[in-house]
Design an enzyme around this catalytic site. Structure first.
Site, PDB file in Angstrom:
ATOM      1  N   GLY D 207      -5.660   2.248   0.336  1.00 29.86           N
ATOM      2  CA  GLY D 207      -7.034   1.753   0.237  1.00 29.86           C
ATOM      3  C   GLY D 207      -7.680   1.989  -1.114  1.00 29.86           C
ATOM      4  O   GLY D 207      -6.988   2.094  -2.129  1.00 29.86           O
ATOM      5  N   GLU D 232      -1.428  -6.021   6.630  1.00 32.32           N
ATOM      6  CA  GLU D 232      -1.834  -4.624   6.774  1.00 32.32           C
ATOM      7  C   GLU D 232      -2.050  -4.078   5.372  1.00 32.32           C
ATOM      8  O   GLU D 232      -1.106  -4.005   4.587  1.00 32.32           O
ATOM      9  CB  GLU D 232      -0.732  -3.810   7.471  1.00 32.32           C
ATOM     10  CG  GLU D 232      -0.270  -4.367   8.803  1.00 32.32           C
ATOM     11  CD  GLU D 232      -1.398  -4.401   9.812  1.00 32.32           C
ATOM     12  OE1 GLU D 232      -2.131  -3.401   9.910  1.00 32.32           O
ATOM     13  OE2 GLU D 232      -1.551  -5.443  10.485  1.00 32.32           O
ATOM     14  N   LEU D 233      -3.256  -3.668   5.065  1.00 30.84           N
ATOM     15  CA  LEU D 233      -3.597  -3.222   3.715  1.00 30.84           C
ATOM     16  C   LEU D 233      -2.652  -2.113   3.219  1.00 30.84           C
ATOM     17  O   LEU D 233      -2.569  -1.054   3.834  1.00 30.84           O
ATOM     18  CB  LEU D 233      -5.049  -2.714   3.691  1.00 30.84           C
ATOM     19  CG  LEU D 233      -5.547  -2.239   2.316  1.00 30.84           C
ATOM     20  CD1 LEU D 233      -5.630  -3.386   1.330  1.00 30.84           C
ATOM     21  CD2 LEU D 233      -6.886  -1.529   2.446  1.00 30.84           C
ATOM     22  N   ASP D 234      -1.969  -2.368   2.110  1.00 32.55           N
ATOM     23  CA  ASP D 234      -1.096  -1.374   1.468  1.00 32.55           C
ATOM     24  C   ASP D 234       0.050  -0.921   2.369  1.00 32.55           C
ATOM     25  O   ASP D 234       0.622   0.156   2.166  1.00 32.55           O
ATOM     26  CB  ASP D 234      -1.904  -0.148   0.996  1.00 32.55           C
ATOM     27  CG  ASP D 234      -2.969  -0.524  -0.013  1.00 32.55           C
ATOM     28  OD1 ASP D 234      -2.773  -1.525  -0.728  1.00 32.55           O
ATOM     29  OD2 ASP D 234      -3.993   0.165  -0.093  1.00 32.55           O
ATOM     30  N   GLU D 235       0.382  -1.739   3.380  1.00 31.40           N
ATOM     31  CA  GLU D 235       1.440  -1.348   4.307  1.00 31.40           C
ATOM     32  C   GLU D 235       2.684  -2.237   4.180  1.00 31.40           C
ATOM     33  O   GLU D 235       3.606  -2.124   4.980  1.00 31.40           O
ATOM     34  CB  GLU D 235       0.926  -1.408   5.758  1.00 31.40           C
ATOM     35  CG  GLU D 235      -0.174  -0.416   6.090  1.00 31.40           C
ATOM     36  CD  GLU D 235       0.328   1.017   6.211  1.00 31.40           C
ATOM     37  OE1 GLU D 235       1.557   1.243   6.159  1.00 31.40           O
ATOM     38  OE2 GLU D 235      -0.515   1.915   6.330  1.00 31.40           O
TER      39      GLU D 235
END
Lengths: 290, 290, 290, 290
Positions: D207, D232-235
């Site tokens: 994040g 999925e953020l940064d996933e």
């Protein structure tokens, strides 16, 4: 980290025979002159009979006004401890000249770091024995001088280079993959002020064609070394070194590509530390106060 | 990763002049003999006129029964491509002898790795020109032999060492900081099977006292190199190298301490790869299939 | 580096609100008491309103005799600057207890460093909730205590551990892969004196099974973190971290093997620095004077 | 390494359920079609029930003429093993678009690598929500598009971006510190083709403001992670990570400076490997055939 304005910051560099009372004398001197220590590093080659080295960064309100008092008052203290010393004021930005031949990766790295505000310097000019980098350099508003150079015209090339160093009032010469040998006269004129990048992990592969020889030897790591230039080829005081891993699949061309990445980060670090007065030469080695 | 039992695993090592059809021939051969490829690595020094190298790890049910058919059938294929090759069965655990002098850190590292199950080997014995490590070694149930050695008694020391190598049926000799020179006869007898650790980043500081010379030169990184022993001192094929950062405060004793950590991890890696048949010597260099 | 005997060496650790005159006062105090500065580090979190930290190692002839004068004279200076401070004499060797569960690699690394003279400590005892390491530990002449521990008997296990810490007069507790949670009471009793190794690059993979989760996430580097234990799980002040490269072929078992090498070198460094009084805890972070 | 012309080179990427005979079938197919294997990598997630992955680089004289036969003949083989596969011809240079916000260091690194011939791609355009990089980009002859973007105008910004991606026929989107969130629609349209650089060692500091949080946590290493973008953020699947050492003296601004160096080298590596078809996404992880 601090709100202290740059205008009132200074670095004091000291070296003298080690003995009792040096730190006390210097710190008391600074206190009495209204200076606050921001950063301090010291090193003694041997506490009993060695040399003591110190780098102090201090802040002092109205430093410009107090400067002459500070300097004249320090003389007595310096004599007492037989110090060599130097006050380096933040406003006295060091003036750099970059020398380059055909490969421009190290030049580019330095220009980029400088543009990002990471190098405390004015880049006064770029000098090259080729004309390739002219457009790039001039597009950044930096004067570019093409001075052809080779064994036969070394004398006159250096004469012209020296003329430019004087004209631009240059403090630091960075050889960013400048592939010409410098004469002893030239080197002597800029002692401990010419920074070179050698494309090997010195003292391995001193001299020409280090990547070719690294390939021949089958090394598993290649390196780069930034050092001050002396008259012994690739034997000057080392400022910084680093390496990158390679393997059997990497041919000479690959080593060169990988090596470019090491060269530029090693040279950029060495130049940065020099500009911040973090590097002291002693006995063909360096003390680096990081 | 796999449930394949070790008993049915084998590595096939191949090298031959490069040309069309090699991979097809080998993989088809394995398929026809009911073998599944688990891991495969290949390298060609030059796809047109070079040498082709391959390491295949395969699984084959009832391998012990099929072994002789596999090997005799392979002869024809090998002849067709002028291959040098070797089948290395998992059950043929390599037999190691460790040579050590006074410094025991590399010996210890190998013994730990071995105890942890990270080294595919039987450690048959430890040989030393000093008696210091006896207790440690014997406490782990490994025979220890003290064979005094120096320039004057080299011949008889090596005679005794060779006798032990034969008695223990040793495949690999690891010089874990063994500080004696070996004679050409001894080296020739165990070609590409003697692994040394040199306490510098070769080819820097070939020979004696590398840390002392690294200190003198003022390097900013120190290294270690693991290589096969040849009759050129410290000039054998390099298997692995690594480095550690040092600075101006590190005197020779500090370099030695820091160096110990690099030495042990470099030697442990090199020995591990050798034992797993991942290292191929070609032309005084190594191909390491990791 | 120096011929100063250990008996006459001491470290002075200071922290106080930053302001003018601190270095001058301390260095002048040491000078007046016949002490020579051997090594000095300082850091200010903010030169204007921050906290000032200093670590000075000094030599003083007949230190044992002068000790009480030195300490009583320092009180006035300390009050003037509102200092917290500590004199750490070389002869007051810190007393360490190592806690371990099943995995012994970190224990082994510490014992080996200690045997090599690299850790300034007396290892008073090893405590484990398993009996596996007994033979190893006792063979080195170190008392071994098997104290079973789990959620249900935590209270009584800790009571026994505390009793032993008192009996052995322990200064530092090293959790060398000790896999039990400690109660807040236990942690409070040894604030900033319990050093743990967590097998991940914190704050990634806080809590249980970090290698399994690293594998699931597909990271390309795995790490280890040494930190002081607080009551927030894996949230204590970080002393040291390091990483090792992995790739898609490395399954959980491989990550664990590779991780062991990182864990032991990270923990060994953290413990060494703590023992040399190089680590200062401030605001859930550490200042490490290397 | 080889004199094989680029025009006759191709990469075959294959993935299928693992089982016997795959390597034999592929290598025999290539042999029969006159193709020589230059480089070959394979990986099986589990030799018994897993997925088999292969990347073969081959040379074939008159490849352009043989192409259609090669591809149509391969269909049968692919069906037999239920393969997903792709032929990637060297002459089909991938077309890249670089997205950037204010920080230009990653953009610069990619442009340099591209100019040096290290990135196998055509850089079709640079898109930014700021106008700052226009001069730099256009001076290199690359079209620059300023498309303002924020939460409120995301839809229309993406519509314009998609229009440009189509106009330029873009294969790969590189987010070189592009600080806008992308919508699921946008991400879905370019699955496994959007490469991002996140300025932390994921999964630590997912994040916003990772350097601020790294500073708060007191980590001793900072990192950067390049990954494919998912919803999925940064996933998303991690392609590459690296770290740099920091210490207590480094404040947030220092971490950002140091971080820039890590970010650019991590992103440049990830993009290079993607362009060379070395990265395969499987199950939110990557296989990287280096």
């Amino acid at each position: 980290m601090t709100t202290y304005s740059k205008d009132n910051r200074c670095r004091l560099l000291v070296q003298c025979p080690d003995g009792p009372g040096i730190v006390s004398a210097i710190s008391t001197f600074l206190l009495e002159h209204g200076a606050n220590i921001i950063e301090s590093n010291q090193y003694s080659s041997d506490p009993e009979h060695g040399t003591f080295f110190m780098r102090i960064e201090f802040y002092c309100a109205d430093l410009d006004d107090k400067r002459s008092a500070l300097e004249s008052d320090f003389i007595q203290l310096a004599e007492r401890f037989s110090m060599e010393y130097r006050f380096a004021y933040h406003w006295e930005t060091k003036r750099t000249a970059i020398f380059v031949s055909k490969d421009s990766h190290c030049l580019l790295e330095l220009l980029w770091e400088w543009q990002s505000g990471d190098l405390e310097t004015d880049i006064t000019c770029v000098i090259s024995n080729h004309d390739d980098a002219r457009e790039l350099v001039e597009s950044m508003g930096i004067p570019f001088h093409h001075i052809p150079a080779n064994k036969d015209i070394r004398q006159q090339a250096e004469a012209e280079q020296i003329r430019l160093m004087e004209e631009y009032d240059v403090d630091v010469l960075v050889l960013a993959r400048y592939m010409q040998i410098l004469t002893p006269d030239f080197v002597a004129r800029f002692q401990d002020r010419i920074i070179n990048i050698h494309h090997s992990f010195l003292p391995a592969f001193v001299g020409a064609k280090p990547y070719e020889r690294a390939y021949e030897r089958g090394v598993k790591l290649i390196g780069a070394t930034s050092h001050y230039v002396t008259n012994e080829l690739d034997e000057g005081p080392i400022i910084e070194q680093d390496i990158e891993r390679v393997d059997h699949r990497d041919h000479v061309a690959d080593l060169k590509k990988i090596g470019r990445k090491v060269e530029r980060r090693v040279l950029a670090r060495a130049v940065k530390w020099h500009l911040e007065d973090r590097v002291i030469v002693e006995d063909n080695k360096t003390i680096v106060f990081r």
